[in-house]
Design an enzyme around this catalytic site. Sequence first.
Site, PDB file in Angstrom:
ATOM      1  N   ASP A 133      -6.848   4.157  -5.417  1.00  0.00           N
ATOM      2  CA  ASP A 133      -7.292   3.866  -3.844  1.00  0.00           C
ATOM      3  C   ASP A 133      -7.991   5.504  -3.463  1.00  0.00           C
ATOM      4  O   ASP A 133      -8.348   5.977  -4.454  1.00  0.00           O
ATOM      5  CB  ASP A 133      -6.371   3.787  -2.819  1.00  0.00           C
ATOM      6  CG  ASP A 133      -7.084   2.828  -1.642  1.00  0.00           C
ATOM      7  OD1 ASP A 133      -7.801   3.606  -0.925  1.00  0.00           O
ATOM      8  OD2 ASP A 133      -6.661   1.551  -1.668  1.00  0.00           O
ATOM      9  N   LYS A 193       0.726  -1.465   0.254  1.00  0.00           N
ATOM     10  CA  LYS A 193      -0.328   0.013  -0.112  1.00  0.00           C
ATOM     11  C   LYS A 193       0.849   0.972  -0.053  1.00  0.00           C
ATOM     12  O   LYS A 193       1.781   0.972   0.475  1.00  0.00           O
ATOM     13  CB  LYS A 193      -0.623  -0.293   1.294  1.00  0.00           C
ATOM     14  CG  LYS A 193      -2.123   0.651   1.708  1.00  0.00           C
ATOM     15  CD  LYS A 193      -2.945  -0.010  -0.006  1.00  0.00           C
ATOM     16  CE  LYS A 193      -4.348   0.143   0.438  1.00  0.00           C
ATOM     17  NZ  LYS A 193      -5.972  -0.274  -0.280  1.00  0.00           N
TER      18      LYS A 193
END
Length: 427
Positions: free
Chosen positions: A146, A106
């Site tokens: 995201d 991430k």
Amino acid sequence: MSKEFNAFEMAQRQFDAVAEKLQLGEGMRELLRWPQREYHFTIPIKMDDGSVKVFKGFRVQHSDARGPCKGGIRFHPQETIDTVRALATWMTWKCAVVDIPLGGGKGGVICDPHDLSAREQEQICRNWVRQVARNIGPVQDVPAPDVMTNPQHMVWMMDEYEKITGGHFPGAITGKPVELGGSLGRTEATGYGVIYTVREALKRMNIPIKGIKASLQGFGNVAQYAAKLLIDLGGTVVAVSSWDNTDYKAYTFRNLEGIDVDFLLSITDRFGTVDKTKAAEAGYEVLDAEAWLEQDVEILIPAALENQVTGENAHKIHDNVKILSEGANGPTTPEADEILKEKGIFVIPDFLANAGGVTCSYFEQVQCNTNFFWPKEEVLERLDQKMTLAFHAVTDLAEETDEFMRDAAYMIAIQRVATACHLRGWA
Ligand code: NAD
């Protein structure tokens, strides 16, 4: 003063509990409790007014034991390294539970895109890639969009990566527009995936999907496609809900005869907000925020936000509800889990139910790496196969061991990653 919520501490606690059930050795536990690698860097940007502003960027690679890391990049003013660490850890488990050969990663930049021009955002994307170009890519770590990042940001990042490496590597990043290496079916993937798991759960309960009733929280990307597929399969969606920015409240939109997805889409903006005046004019009942949870239906699908089904409201769930499938990430609190168990509601946990998105991103990567693109039907068929297999593997284990579905899903995922580490001789 109460200690602030820390997502990474929570991810570690979840892992510790499952590691104990699986009797993992101390070395393995220590390895998987922490990200393998983290990159922290500064991103200096020459702003439109001539000043220089320095942003903070991160990339966390939790585990690449099963394959290249995979996970989104968030642009958010409240981003913290611990949020990124937690999200990277959860990506490892999500990829493992659907058995795609990827690990978890991430990334993020502490910034608010609302305050940045398109040029400034482009500079942040390109500069972020320059900082980690040697450590990401199709065989190392594959970023994706995201919170507050989109396909345009991904194209800028891919372009910068290709400039640095001197080749074409569309598989270095996913979530790109279809015109430049994106996959058909990505828009539908998460919502459809949620319904593939619901369909399989109903089969195991010997309940026909035709005539089944559902209520959903949210009416954004996930809820829209979940509602559409469930209706296509013969079900009825009696309610959806959305957040209204004009008065900062959420509303439930109910039609006991069944909502008309195309009509509701025609009065919904791109952020998933349904126009309540037009809905009321068309005969929809406009109810309060929590009404979606209290409907007399067999299926509940939270598909909006985290922390929505709680110890305070889970008692209000109707006795006829059989399945709760988590389209959103983290919609159910641990206190609510206990109430769902008492009520005998079958829970399909978030990192299994909503894994259709990352599975399709994996398909995008496969198509880009082979430079051969599949028709939408093929993408969705392969998605259905992956989700169905994963669902039954978790449910079989839950039944065999009498574990809650969420725990069974974690057990499968963590065991797969531990096995990969063991085979590699890491722990
Ligand atoms: P989205 O932004 O497209 O839609 C969100 C919807 O939730 C909107 O209709 C919004 O009005 C509604 N909403 C927001 N706050 C609400 C509230 N308090 N009460 C009721 N409704 C509210 O987002 P999305 O892509 O559909 O994602 C929804 C959830 O699914 C998120 O938790 C996301 O992390 C998760 N998820 C999404 C994907 C994906 O591929 N889109 C993949 C995995 C998980």
